[in-house]
Scaffold this motif. Structure first.
Motif, PDB file in Angstrom:
ATOM      1  N   LYS A 119      31.542  47.977  25.618  1.00  0.00           N
ATOM      2  CA  LYS A 119      31.972  47.906  27.020  1.00  0.00           C
ATOM      3  C   LYS A 119      31.711  46.503  27.578  1.00  0.00           C
ATOM      4  N   GLU A 120      30.544  45.939  27.272  1.00  0.00           N
ATOM      5  CA  GLU A 120      30.224  44.577  27.714  1.00  0.00           C
ATOM      6  C   GLU A 120      31.138  43.549  27.060  1.00  0.00           C
ATOM      7  N   TYR A 122      34.217  44.022  25.913  1.00  0.00           N
ATOM      8  CA  TYR A 122      35.568  44.135  26.473  1.00  0.00           C
ATOM      9  C   TYR A 122      35.626  43.533  27.876  1.00  0.00           C
ATOM     10  N   ALA A 123      34.608  43.743  28.676  1.00  0.00           N
ATOM     11  CA  ALA A 123      34.578  43.156  30.024  1.00  0.00           C
ATOM     12  C   ALA A 123      34.522  41.631  29.930  1.00  0.00           C
ATOM     13  N   SER A 124      33.716  41.111  29.002  1.00  0.00           N
ATOM     14  CA  SER A 124      33.608  39.651  28.862  1.00  0.00           C
ATOM     15  C   SER A 124      34.923  39.020  28.421  1.00  0.00           C
ATOM     16  N   LYS A 128      41.643  44.634  30.952  1.00  0.00           N
ATOM     17  CA  LYS A 128      41.817  45.211  32.292  1.00  0.00           C
ATOM     18  C   LYS A 128      41.343  46.662  32.393  1.00  0.00           C
ATOM     19  N   TYR A 130      39.541  50.128  30.406  1.00  0.00           N
ATOM     20  CA  TYR A 130      38.758  50.669  29.299  1.00  0.00           C
ATOM     21  C   TYR A 130      38.703  52.181  29.464  1.00  0.00           C
ATOM     22  N   TYR A 143      38.007  53.243  33.310  1.00  0.00           N
ATOM     23  CA  TYR A 143      37.377  52.117  33.989  1.00  0.00           C
ATOM     24  C   TYR A 143      38.394  51.000  34.163  1.00  0.00           C
ATOM     25  N   GLU A 144      38.253  50.256  35.262  1.00  0.00           N
ATOM     26  CA  GLU A 144      39.092  49.086  35.490  1.00  0.00           C
ATOM     27  C   GLU A 144      38.183  47.877  35.719  1.00  0.00           C
ATOM     28  N   LEU A 145      38.602  46.744  35.170  1.00  0.00           N
ATOM     29  CA  LEU A 145      37.832  45.513  35.324  1.00  0.00           C
ATOM     30  C   LEU A 145      38.007  44.985  36.749  1.00  0.00           C
ATOM     31  N   GLY A 149      33.346  43.079  35.879  1.00  0.00           N
ATOM     32  CA  GLY A 149      32.662  44.251  35.329  1.00  0.00           C
ATOM     33  C   GLY A 149      33.527  45.482  35.477  1.00  0.00           C
ATOM     34  N   TYR A 150      33.214  46.513  34.714  1.00  0.00           N
ATOM     35  CA  TYR A 150      34.003  47.742  34.767  1.00  0.00           C
ATOM     36  C   TYR A 150      33.511  48.657  35.878  1.00  0.00           C
TER      37      TYR A 150
END
Length: 179
Positions: A119-120, A122-124, A128, A130, A143-145, A149-150
């Motif tokens: 998750k971290e 993909y956010a980094s 958009k 997850y 989740y949306e960025l 962060g998500y």
């Protein structure tokens, strides 16, 4: 102080390419992707990909959903999301740019990694959307960025409209995803 970490070998993409079996590489540390996903895991993944590909044909035409593919983020980070949506072409044997959406289907051996480490990552990389799917409870978390962060958008939606690049949309009905 992480004393043990300094004694671990640090692997790269070139090493990764030589390994047999299915692996991911995160910060130079190999993670085995075995045993093979369960039948329920595979069914959910194929249903998810089919739903998105139908929705993308209607609302986009440029984006497509894919089964696990190598996404080489750095020389020492290679991940394989259960599903990725790519907008644009990828003409290499691995992906070099972030998908617009990734999905991970939890299993007992991957749940902590999928909910936290990946998750971290993909956010980094500015993915958009997850999606985390939990087959044990037939639960989908979206989740949306937002601001790097998500943020949780919804849990177990029956329908959701995703907005991707260049006006692409995907109106997805998740009702039959678990069957």
């Amino acid at each position: 102080m992480q004393v043990a970490h300094k004694y671990l070998p640090h692997y790269t993409y070139d090493d990764y390419c030589l390994w047999e079996g299915n692996w991911e590489l995160i910060d130079g540390i190999p993670y085995a992707l075995s045993p093979a996903p369960t039948m329920k895991h595979q069914l959910i993944n194929s249903n998810l990909i089919a739903l998105f590909n139908v929705a993308l044909k209607k609302g986009c035409g440029k984006c497509k959903a894919y089964m696990p593919i190598d996404w080489k983020i750095k020389e020492d980070i290679v991940v394989q999301p259960d599903m990725s949506i790519l907008c644009g072409d990828c003409n290499k044997k691995y992906l070099e740019y972030p998908p617009v959406l990734v999905a991970e289907i939890l299993s007992p051996s991957t749940a902590i990694k999928d909910r936290n480490l990946k998750k971290e990552i993909y956010a980094s990389q500015a993915v958009k959307y997850y999606i985390i799917l939990d087959p044990a409870f037939n639960k989908l978390e979206l989740y949306e960025l937002i601001n790097g962060g998500y943020s949780p958008i919804t849990v177990s939606p029956t329908e959701f409209t995703f907005a991707f690049e260049d006006g692409c949309i995907a109106e997805v009905n998740f009702e039959d995803i678990w069957d």
